[in-house]
Design a protein around this motif. Structure first.
Motif, PDB file in Angstrom:
ATOM      1  N   ALA A   1      -1.937  -6.429  13.299  1.00  0.00           N
ATOM      2  CA  ALA A   1      -1.359  -6.862  12.024  1.00  0.00           C
ATOM      3  C   ALA A   1      -2.409  -6.861  10.929  1.00  0.00           C
ATOM      4  O   ALA A   1      -2.418  -7.724  10.050  1.00  0.00           O
ATOM      5  CB  ALA A   1      -0.748  -8.244  12.168  1.00  0.00           C
ATOM      6  N   THR A   2      -3.308  -5.898  10.978  1.00  0.00           N
ATOM      7  CA  THR A   2      -4.332  -5.760   9.947  1.00  0.00           C
ATOM      8  C   THR A   2      -4.325  -4.330   9.428  1.00  0.00           C
ATOM      9  O   THR A   2      -3.801  -3.425  10.068  1.00  0.00           O
ATOM     10  CB  THR A   2      -5.733  -6.094  10.495  1.00  0.00           C
ATOM     11  OG1 THR A   2      -6.019  -5.238  11.607  1.00  0.00           O
ATOM     12  CG2 THR A   2      -5.830  -7.549  10.915  1.00  0.00           C
ATOM     13  N   ILE A   3      -4.904  -4.150   8.258  1.00  0.00           N
ATOM     14  CA  ILE A   3      -4.975  -2.831   7.624  1.00  0.00           C
ATOM     15  C   ILE A   3      -6.435  -2.428   7.510  1.00  0.00           C
ATOM     16  O   ILE A   3      -7.269  -3.180   7.009  1.00  0.00           O
ATOM     17  CB  ILE A   3      -4.337  -2.875   6.212  1.00  0.00           C
ATOM     18  CG1 ILE A   3      -2.834  -3.176   6.296  1.00  0.00           C
ATOM     19  CG2 ILE A   3      -4.596  -1.581   5.459  1.00  0.00           C
ATOM     20  CD1 ILE A   3      -1.989  -2.059   6.860  1.00  0.00           C
ATOM     21  N   ASP A   4      -6.729  -1.217   7.984  1.00  0.00           N
ATOM     22  CA  ASP A   4      -8.059  -0.648   7.822  1.00  0.00           C
ATOM     23  C   ASP A   4      -7.950   0.606   6.947  1.00  0.00           C
ATOM     24  O   ASP A   4      -6.863   0.947   6.475  1.00  0.00           O
ATOM     25  CB  ASP A   4      -8.707  -0.354   9.179  1.00  0.00           C
ATOM     26  CG  ASP A   4      -7.924   0.647  10.015  1.00  0.00           C
ATOM     27  OD1 ASP A   4      -7.004   1.300   9.484  1.00  0.00           O
ATOM     28  OD2 ASP A   4      -8.236   0.783  11.210  1.00  0.00           O
ATOM     29  N   ALA A   5      -9.069   1.282   6.733  1.00  0.00           N
ATOM     30  CA  ALA A   5      -9.072   2.455   5.850  1.00  0.00           C
ATOM     31  C   ALA A   5      -8.157   3.558   6.371  1.00  0.00           C
ATOM     32  O   ALA A   5      -7.487   4.240   5.581  1.00  0.00           O
ATOM     33  CB  ALA A   5     -10.491   2.969   5.676  1.00  0.00           C
ATOM     34  N   ALA A   6      -8.100   3.739   7.684  1.00  0.00           N
ATOM     35  CA  ALA A   6      -7.236   4.780   8.241  1.00  0.00           C
ATOM     36  C   ALA A   6      -5.760   4.453   7.989  1.00  0.00           C
ATOM     37  O   ALA A   6      -4.965   5.349   7.696  1.00  0.00           O
ATOM     38  CB  ALA A   6      -7.515   4.952   9.728  1.00  0.00           C
ATOM     39  N   SER A   7      -5.402   3.192   8.093  1.00  0.00           N
ATOM     40  CA  SER A   7      -4.016   2.791   7.813  1.00  0.00           C
ATOM     41  C   SER A   7      -3.684   3.029   6.343  1.00  0.00           C
ATOM     42  O   SER A   7      -2.603   3.529   6.019  1.00  0.00           O
ATOM     43  CB  SER A   7      -3.795   1.319   8.170  1.00  0.00           C
ATOM     44  OG  SER A   7      -3.926   1.114   9.550  1.00  0.00           O
ATOM     45  N   LEU A   8      -4.600   2.683   5.464  1.00  0.00           N
ATOM     46  CA  LEU A   8      -4.368   2.917   4.035  1.00  0.00           C
ATOM     47  C   LEU A   8      -4.224   4.404   3.742  1.00  0.00           C
ATOM     48  O   LEU A   8      -3.368   4.805   2.952  1.00  0.00           O
ATOM     49  CB  LEU A   8      -5.504   2.335   3.197  1.00  0.00           C
ATOM     50  CG  LEU A   8      -5.472   0.851   2.923  1.00  0.00           C
ATOM     51  CD1 LEU A   8      -6.646   0.453   2.025  1.00  0.00           C
ATOM     52  CD2 LEU A   8      -4.171   0.414   2.294  1.00  0.00           C
TER      53      LEU A   8
END
Length: 95
Positions: free
Chosen positions: A68-75
């Motif tokens: 449930a977190t956002i990293d650069a790849a998710s963005l």
């Protein structure tokens, strides 16, 4: 046609947003997830609803990253999906 990332995504990376985060950047994330089709309240808080939506997003588009977190790849993936949606909408014939 299914939406998909146009390039392989790097694994992991530092967390950029997660539970408890607040502010304009979180609101922008919520707006982007809404534009992709996820029902999320845009309130600028990474609240339990946003956590659930992020998990659902990962389950669909990044199953190797079920958090449930956002990293650069998710963005980057969200950005790519928004670009694809914009291109599809642009090509849609007018009535």
């Amino acid at each position: 046609m299914a939406l998909a990332a146009s390039a392989p995504l790097p694994a992991g990376g530092p967390v950029l947003f997660g539970p408890g985060a607040e502010g304009a950047e979180v609101a922008t994330l919520q707006e982007a997830l809404g534009a992709i089709g996820y029902g999320v309240l845009v309130n600028g808080m990474f609240d339990p609803q946003t956590e659930a939506v992020v998990r659902a997003f990962h389950r669909r588009f990044r199953p190797s990253h079920l958090v449930a977190t956002i990293d650069a790849a998710s963005l980057a993936l969200i950005d790519d999906l928004l670009d694809q949606i914009m291109r599809l909408n642009f090509r849609r014939p007018t009535e």
